[in-house]
Design a protein around this motif. Structure first.
Motif, mmCIF file in Angstrom:
data_model
loop_
_atom_site.group_PDB
_atom_site.id
_atom_site.type_symbol
_atom_site.label_atom_id
_atom_site.label_comp_id
_atom_site.label_asym_id
_atom_site.label_seq_id
_atom_site.Cartn_x
_atom_site.Cartn_y
_atom_site.Cartn_z
ATOM 1 N N ILE A 61 56.596 -27.297 13.541
ATOM 2 C CA ILE A 61 57.993 -27.176 13.122
ATOM 3 C C ILE A 61 58.661 -28.549 13.043
ATOM 4 C CG2 ILE A 61 60.263 -26.287 13.793
ATOM 5 C CD1 ILE A 61 58.827 -23.997 15.175
ATOM 6 N N SER A 62 58.352 -29.395 14.033
ATOM 7 C CA SER A 62 59.120 -30.637 14.191
ATOM 8 C C SER A 62 58.784 -31.687 13.142
ATOM 9 C CB SER A 62 58.886 -31.224 15.576
ATOM 10 O OG SER A 62 59.240 -30.298 16.547
ATOM 11 N N ILE A 63 57.531 -31.747 12.700
ATOM 12 C CA ILE A 63 57.177 -32.792 11.735
ATOM 13 C C ILE A 63 57.972 -32.629 10.436
ATOM 14 C CG2 ILE A 63 55.313 -33.714 10.296
ATOM 15 C CD1 ILE A 63 53.502 -33.460 12.732
ATOM 16 N N PRO A 64 57.953 -31.418 9.811
ATOM 17 C CA PRO A 64 58.785 -31.286 8.597
ATOM 18 C C PRO A 64 60.278 -31.468 8.881
ATOM 19 C CG PRO A 64 57.459 -29.298 8.955
ATOM 20 C CD PRO A 64 57.168 -30.218 10.090
ATOM 21 N N LEU A 65 60.736 -30.937 10.006
ATOM 22 C CA LEU A 65 62.165 -31.018 10.332
ATOM 23 C C LEU A 65 62.585 -32.480 10.542
ATOM 24 C CD1 LEU A 65 64.743 -29.443 10.909
ATOM 25 C CD2 LEU A 65 64.022 -29.199 13.284
ATOM 26 N N ALA A 66 61.795 -33.214 11.330
ATOM 27 C CA ALA A 66 62.126 -34.615 11.605
ATOM 28 C C ALA A 66 62.030 -35.449 10.328
ATOM 29 C CB ALA A 66 61.181 -35.178 12.664
ATOM 30 N N TYR A 67 61.046 -35.137 9.491
ATOM 31 C CA TYR A 67 60.878 -35.855 8.220
ATOM 32 C C TYR A 67 62.106 -35.636 7.343
ATOM 33 C CZ TYR A 67 58.823 -37.010 3.664
ATOM 34 O OH TYR A 67 58.569 -37.538 2.431
ATOM 35 N N TRP A 68 62.545 -34.379 7.273
ATOM 36 C CA TRP A 68 63.725 -34.072 6.459
ATOM 37 C C TRP A 68 64.959 -34.785 7.021
ATOM 38 C CZ3 TRP A 68 68.421 -31.451 7.117
ATOM 39 C CH2 TRP A 68 69.096 -31.149 5.924
ATOM 40 N N LEU A 69 65.123 -34.713 8.326
ATOM 41 C CA LEU A 69 66.295 -35.343 8.948
ATOM 42 C C LEU A 69 66.288 -36.864 8.747
ATOM 43 C CD1 LEU A 69 66.621 -33.420 12.346
ATOM 44 C CD2 LEU A 69 68.261 -33.412 10.465
ATOM 45 N N SER A 70 65.084 -37.468 8.758
ATOM 46 C CA SER A 70 65.021 -38.925 8.639
ATOM 47 C C SER A 70 65.320 -39.387 7.211
ATOM 48 C CB SER A 70 63.646 -39.434 9.066
ATOM 49 O OG SER A 70 62.686 -39.135 8.078
ATOM 50 N N LYS A 71 65.217 -38.460 6.253
ATOM 51 C CA LYS A 71 65.372 -38.867 4.855
ATOM 52 C C LYS A 71 66.670 -38.399 4.217
ATOM 53 C CE LYS A 71 62.529 -38.495 1.750
ATOM 54 N NZ LYS A 71 61.580 -38.831 0.725
ATOM 55 N N THR A 72 67.185 -37.278 4.704
ATOM 56 C CA THR A 72 68.234 -36.596 3.966
ATOM 57 C C THR A 72 69.572 -37.342 4.018
ATOM 58 O OG1 THR A 72 69.376 -34.521 3.669
ATOM 59 C CG2 THR A 72 68.980 -35.196 5.919
#
Lengths: 224, 291
Positions: free
Chosen positions: A24-35
């Motif tokens: 769960i965290s990898i996609p979520l953290a990736y999105w948060l770091s880019k958005t």
């Protein structure tokens, strides 16, 4: 009499929770770091809530939401055949949410700290976002990943309030070590309480020590 | 032929700025973008490579639109045949030199090109090293080779040599020139070094505040007076000292310092930090072999 059951259950819960969290965290953290989305602060706040809320608050709402007497719990029960209250599955769901910030925050911080030119260079080289994430970004934040994994694991081991609220104290099903300690102390069985406590203390100490050794580069120096 | 015609609002250090570019670049040319920092040079490269989207306009490369706001065409960086060398090199720290190059391969592309490139930029001894153990010049060569693996149509170099010392700089300039010719590239270079620009580029485009203020051959741009001198070097004025009736101007040319005698009319507009041409004629140069 000392049982290993609660300890084994604790580690099983921590392991399952950590694996689920990683996905769960990898996609979520990736999105948060880019958005640049307006919802980013809202989502970040939600992710961080378990850090400040008393675990009993979370546990209470899980209990209410998952209870079969409730619309959502009823739907889960009838349609998916899942009962989350007083079950191991319920513990996992609650633990995942409870430990979410411990996994998401290090990964997000690691990804944000990487120079923007790395993913940009990969995109100019024709690489997709997925390839870039797995071949370039994640391999360069191994320390953050390790920190996230270990913190989530250790935090799940240390969980008490959430587990008590939603899991209860069913031996072999939801009776994890932290609950067992409380239970034994209530029964004035200090020897067993001491055994569980000491084991948890030693194991968490070792896990955290390994993280600091690895991330501090001490092991490399030692091997040289 | 590459036809650029776009504009974009940029937020710079000095507030909002409109970047407005209208430029045609011949296939096979090596052009330099020159101008003060914050003029929009890097943004131009980023727009060309697809990392930055212009507000309006078009980018047409050999009759194919890479970007056109009217037709709503916007190729992603992945779909544009550009190679780029970043200011910080952007080498992947988790891969060795060779792995960095191999990562750049297209699906199904053979590895032959990697051997060729390793040879061209002389990376043979370094191929199994990690990028962080390399010097600036070595990193630069890896970044340069990596940008060429897919044989791009356009090579974009963002101040590739700015952080390097003079000796390595000279060597890399010759690499850039060699590869540019050998691969038949169209190259766009950002540089502040007039010597480098004169040496490498066919055309110079001077940008100021997001606009093209001048373009032409390096000679036309930097050497306003047409000199018949056989010798000319560009350098930077370091100091101007008054000695009795004349002035002594100290000029840094590459890494050597020379002193030039000047009279008061010549130094009127001259200040330390100015770029100058030192030219001379009517004497016989003498050559000494040093290496």
């Amino acid at each position: 009499m000392i049982e290993w059951g609660p300890l084994l259950l604790t580690f099983e819960l921590a392991l399952v929770t950590t694996v689920v969290l990683l996905f769960i965290s990898i996609p979520l953290a990736y999105w948060l770091s880019k958005t640049k989305s307006r919802f980013k602060p809202v989502l970040e706040t939600l992710v961080s809530m378990p850090l400040v809320l008393p675990p009993t608050v979370l546990g209470f709402y899980f209990l209410v939401a998952f209870s079969p007497g409730n619309a959502f719990g009823n739907w889960l029960n009838n349609w998916l055949g899942i009962q989350l209250v007083f079950s191991f599955g319920g513990l996992v769901v609650a633990s995942v949410i409870y430990s979410l910030p411990f996994m998401v925050q290090p990964i997000q911080a690691g990804l944000s700290a990487l120079p923007a030119s790395l993913p940009e260079a990969a995109s100019i080289l024709g690489k997709s976002k997925i390839t870039t994430l797995f071949k370039v970004l994640l391999p360069n934040i191994k320390k953050s990943l390790l920190t996230g994994i270990v913190l989530a694991f250790a935090h799940t081991i240390g969980e008490f309030g959430v587990v008590l609220m939603i899991g209860g104290n069913i031996p072999g099903k939801t009776r994890v070590a932290s609950i067992a300690i409380y239970d034994e102390v209530e029964a004035l069985n200090y020897e067993a309480a001491n055994f569980y406590s000491l084991t948890l203390f030693a194991i968490t100490f070792i896990i955290l020590l390994i993280v600091y050794l690895v991330n501090g580069g001490y092991l490399k120096r030692f091997w040289k | 032929m590459i036809e650029l015609n776009f504009h974009k609002k940029l937020l710079g250090a000095e507030g909002e700025m409109l970047l407005k570019i209208e430029l045609n670049i011949q296939k096979g040319a090596l052009i330099t973008l020159y101008g003060p920092s914050g003029a929009g040079k890097t943004s131009c490269l980023r727009i060309l490579s697809g990392l930055l989207k212009p507000d309006r306009g078009s980018i047409k490369v050999h009759d194919t639109y890479w970007f056109d706001s009217d037709q709503k065409i916007n190729r992603s960086p992945q779909e544009r045949a550009t190679g780029m060398v970043f200011q910080d090199y952007a080498l992947f720290p988790n891969m060795t030199v060779r792995e960095n190059l191999e990562f750049a391969l297209r699906k199904g592309q053979t590895k032959n090109i990697i051997e060729d490139l390793i040879e061209v930029v002389e990376l043979g001894d370094l191929q199994n090293r990690n990028p962080e153990t390399l010097s600036g010049g070595q990193k630069q060569r890896v970044a340069f080779a990596r940008a060429l693996v897919q044989k791009p149509e356009i090579l974009l170099l963002d101040e590739p040599l700015a952080a390097l010392d003079v000796k390595i700089r000279l060597k890399l300039q010759s690499y850039i020139y060699k590869v540019h010719k050998e691969f038949g590239l169209t190259t766009i270079l950002i540089s502040h070094d007039i010597g480098e620009i004169v040496k490498l580029s066919d055309q110079v485009v001077v940008l100021e505040h997001g606009k093209i203020v001048k373009k032409g051959s390096p000679q036309e741009i930097f050497i306003n007076k047409h000199l018949s001198g056989k010798f000319q070097f560009t350098g930077e004025v370091i100091a101007i000292d008054k000695e009795e009736v004349v002035y002594i101007v100290t000029v840094l040319i590459h890494n050597s310092i020379i002193k030039v005698v000047a009279d008061s009319s010549e130094i009127k507009d001259l200040n330390p930090g100015d770029k100058v041409v030192v030219a001379s004629k009517a004497f016989n140069p003498i050559l000494y072999k040093i290496e």
